[in-house]
Design a protein around this motif. Structure first.
Motif, short mmCIF file in Angstrom:
data_model
loop_
_atom_site.label_atom_id
_atom_site.label_comp_id
_atom_site.label_asym_id
_atom_site.label_seq_id
_atom_site.Cartn_x
_atom_site.Cartn_y
_atom_site.Cartn_z
N UNK A 1 33.31 -3.71 13.74
CA UNK A 1 32.57 -2.72 14.54
C UNK A 1 32.19 -3.26 15.90
N UNK A 2 32.01 -4.59 16.04
CA UNK A 2 31.70 -5.09 17.38
C UNK A 2 32.94 -5.06 18.25
N UNK A 3 34.12 -5.35 17.65
CA UNK A 3 35.36 -5.17 18.40
C UNK A 3 35.48 -3.73 18.86
N UNK A 4 35.16 -2.81 17.99
CA UNK A 4 35.21 -1.38 18.32
C UNK A 4 34.25 -1.05 19.46
N UNK A 5 33.02 -1.59 19.38
CA UNK A 5 32.04 -1.31 20.43
C UNK A 5 32.54 -1.80 21.78
#
Lengths: 643, 96
Positions: A355-359
């Motif tokens: 999810x941090x990659x996504x953010x």
């Protein structure tokens, strides 16, 4: 498992190809080579991980460590040698999946994001180098091989942060990142050497007799190794490089400074976990308290930053600190009594990477659309960028810990581990988790809701107060939205992976069960964090926001300046180290070492000036010297013969 | 005969040091070489009358002297073409 070497070789080949011949390739070819080779590596990594976990447990009920390759690279003495090879264990198999997945997404995303940039081929070459080194780091068979790849990772991070090398801020940031992490790595190296010297091995799982012989030096070595890990994982007070590292291209921030490299420190502690738990529980406590403080500090700073990538950077620091805390609160190797944190930490590492990659990729897409990092240029973007909006919202919900998104499950396990350790620690981390929800939704509202900067500019333009037509925000191309969608899908389902079945502190299967009390309270805290953010920011600058800004002016200003930690470091390096250590050394070098060499050179020159006239160019005078020399020798011989 | 050769040799040495003309220097070198040849022949005749090495050596010397003269003359001609002089005081381009 012999084909596991392909995972390392493919990115390496692609790096060599792009670095040596990249300049002669068109952008499309270079991008395709990088992406395809990584795709192949990703597929191999999935097959390797699948067959590793598919092979099942051995007689002890654990997944045995497999070493398909191991070469003695540098034998130091009979027992101590530096090996190179590949070691598969549950956590390295998991890391293989995390790294290749996020890296592949970033490769695809960069095809759109970096389109037409100067140095496109160089960018892909460095990405391949980074992926190679990070994969080498997680499959390292021993601590020394890990250290070698650890440094390679540092170098590629340096190269990628400084990718826009014409921008002075990027150069400064890359230098800062390199020097700070190098400084921490010095401790890591000392730790490795102490460990190797006293325990007589570099192995992760040495025989206990060797460690008993090492005695009291093992905790010290482990503490020093943790300092190295704290540098890479941006733990307080070595976190100062990470926010500045956001000067690099945004996909790089997603890959290196959010999903993979910064968790290397967590991975290191996880890798050495059996040693920590058995020989150095005190060091684990240090890790827990450092992590808890870092989590709080970074969360406070993230609440007031205005650059969206900086907010994400501080949120990364805070989340990594969660993982560190989770490792630190372990009190035994059994997940049923005090060892839950290990599994929770690895689980959070996995979900956080996604999810941090996504953010970050979402932030990249926003920056791509409005051409700025500042939140003042955004607002009201949900109308223009539907896909980015939805995926960003999913990631925000995940990081805030709202079920059924992945972050809820992993963060819940961490909180349970903290409550098991001590109630104050659990409450503390719950509060920080609530702050996470607050600052993420503050960011979300400021970007996607509120007044649209574009509309304001357009109104100004139509009334004739602006001389150029404002740039209309637009949704990103398919190469950029596709990775967003894939990562969002993973974020939605990753929480339901029975993670404890594969990874737990003693290797035995552990069934995750939600602790209702902790889960309910953490969700309530997260929702209240979101509500506060909604009240304060969903309609632009509300009265409450203004009121809070006035009342809390002092603390907010301090947090904006990150509590002046950078200034403290600058004072320490510029005033203390420069004046007390560097200047005397420089003086000694200039005056004593250079001076003595200058003296030798000057004496030689003087002597040369004296003897130079002898070479007059006059052949006859040479003959006279020759003849007189010959006569002298004859006379001497005659004289000596007389005796 | 040894006195003759010694006189010849030192005439050569003296000339080599005092003359300033390259051709004269070459002639002086020839004088010294010839003095050495005579020495070879004389020592062979007096000390080892039943051997031939000395004579052979003086023949060698004569041959080498001829070759050396040819080379030296060639050098002198080239020097003259380049610097328009064969005066030794002018040929000091190689000094320090």
């Amino acid at each position: 498992m012999e084909y596991s070497i392909l995972i390392l070789i493919l990115p390496l080949i692609s790096f060599l190809l792009l670095a040596l011949a990249g300049n002669r390739m068109p952008h499309k070819v270079a991008g395709t080579i990088g992406t395809l080779s990584l795709l192949a590596a990703t597929v191999t990594a999935y097959i390797v991980a699948g067959s590793y976990f598919g092979a099942g447990r051995n007689a002890d009920g654990v997944f045995a460590e497999v070493m398909p390759y191991c070469i003695t690279w540098l034998p130091l003495n009979e027992t101590l040698s530096i090996d190179m090879g590949i070691l598969l264990s549950p956590i390295s198999a998991m890391m293989l999946i995390v790294i290749t997945t996020v890296s592949l997404m970033v490769h695809i995303y960069s095809l759109g994001y970096m389109k037409g940039e100067r140095g496109f081929q160089r960018y892909y070459a460095f990405l391949s180098l980074f992926t190679f080194s990070m994969l080498g780091l997680v499959v390292a068979t021993n601590i020394f091989q890990m250290y070698i790849f650890w440094e390679l990772v540092g170098v590629s991070s340096y190269l990628l942060i400084g990718f826009y090398y014409t921008k002075p801020a990027a150069i400064a940031a890359s230098k800062k990142a390199f020097i700070v992490t190098r400084y921490a790595d010095l401790f890591f190296l000392i730790g490795i050497l102490i460990y190797g010297y006293y325990a007589g091995t570099f192995s992760f799982t040495p025989q206990s007799s060797m460690l008993v012989a090492a005695g009291g030096m093992v905790p010290l070595a482990l503490l020093l190794m943790f300092i190295g890990g704290a540098g890479k994982s941006a733990m307080f007070p070595l976190h100062i490089w990470l926010p500045d590292a956001m000067e690099g291209p945004t996909p790089v921030s997603a890959l290196i400074h959010a999903a993979t490299m910064v968790v290397a420190g967590v991975f290191l502690v996880g890798r050495m976990f059996p040693l920590f738990i058995e020989y150095a529980p005190d060091v684990l406590r240090i890790i827990a308290y450092t992590g808890a403080f870092t989590a709080l500090y970074a969360a406070i700073v993230a609440c007031v930053q205005t650059d969206i990538k900086r907010v994400l950077a501080f949120s990364t620091i805070s989340q990594i600190a969660f993982m560190m805390v989770s490792l630190g609160v372990c009190t035994s190797a059994d997940p049923h009594e005090g060892g839950l944190g290990y599994m929770a930490s690895m689980f959070h590492l996995f979900t956080h990477a996604m999810f941090k990659g996504l953010l970050f990729l979402g932030a990249g897409s926003i920056i791509h659309a409005v051409h700025s990092n500042e939140k003042s240029r955004m607002g009201g973007l949900w109308r223009y960028m539907p896909i980015t909006h939805i995926t960003f919202l999913i990631a925000c919900l995940a990081i805030a810990g709202i079920p059924p998104f992945s972050g809820f499950f992993s963060k819940d396990e961490i909180l349970v581990a903290c409550y098991n350790f001590s109630t104050p620690m659990g409450i503390f981390m719950s509060v920080v988790a609530g702050m996470t929800a607050f600052y993420m939704f503050r960011l979300y509202y400021l970007i996607f809701w509120g007044k649209s900067h574009y509309k304001e500019q357009l109104a100004l333009y139509n009334s004739g107060n602006l001389d150029h037509e404002p740039h209309k925000p637009h949704e990103a191309p398919i190469t950029m939205t596709l990775p967003l969608i894939i990562l969002a899908a993973i974020t939605c389902v990753a929480g339901f992976i029975p993670f404890g079945e594969y990874i737990s502190s003693n290797g035995h299967a552990y069934t995750i069960h939600l602790n209702t009390a902790v889960a309910t309270s953490s969700v309530l805290i997260a929702i209240s964090g979101i509500l506060i953010a909604t009240i304060m920011y969903s309609r632009g600058n509300s009265h409450i926001t203004r009121f809070v800004n006035i009342v809390m002016r002092g603390p907010i200003k301090a947090a904006m300046h990150r509590f002046y930690i950078d200034e403290v470091w600058l004072f320490f390096t510029k005033k203390v180290i420069f004046n007390c250590i560097s200047r005397p050394i420089a003086w000694f070098d200039r005056h004593i070492i250079d001076g003595s060499l200058d003296l030798i050179a000057k004496l030689t020159q003087r002597f040369a000036t004296i003897v130079r006239p002898l070479q007059s160019g006059n052949v006859q005078s040479y003959c006279i010297y020759f003849l007189s020399g010959a006569l002298a020798i004859v006379l001497i011989l005659l004289y000596m013969n007389d005796f | 005969m040894l006195i003759l050769s010694a006189v010849l040799f030192f005439i050569g040495v003296f000339g080599f040091f005092t003359r300033r003309n390259l051709v004269s220097l070459l002639i002086c070198t020839e004088l010294m070489l010839n003095a050495v040849d005579i020495n070879f022949a004389v020592f062979n005749a007096y000390c080892y009358p039943n051997m031939l090495e000395g004579y052979v050596f003086s023949l060698f010397g004569i041959g080498i002297a001829a070759a050396e003269t040819a080379v030296a003359i060639a050098i002198i001609i080239n020097v003259y073409r380049n610097v328009h002089s064969i005066h030794i005081k002018r040929l000091t381009n190689l000094k320090h």
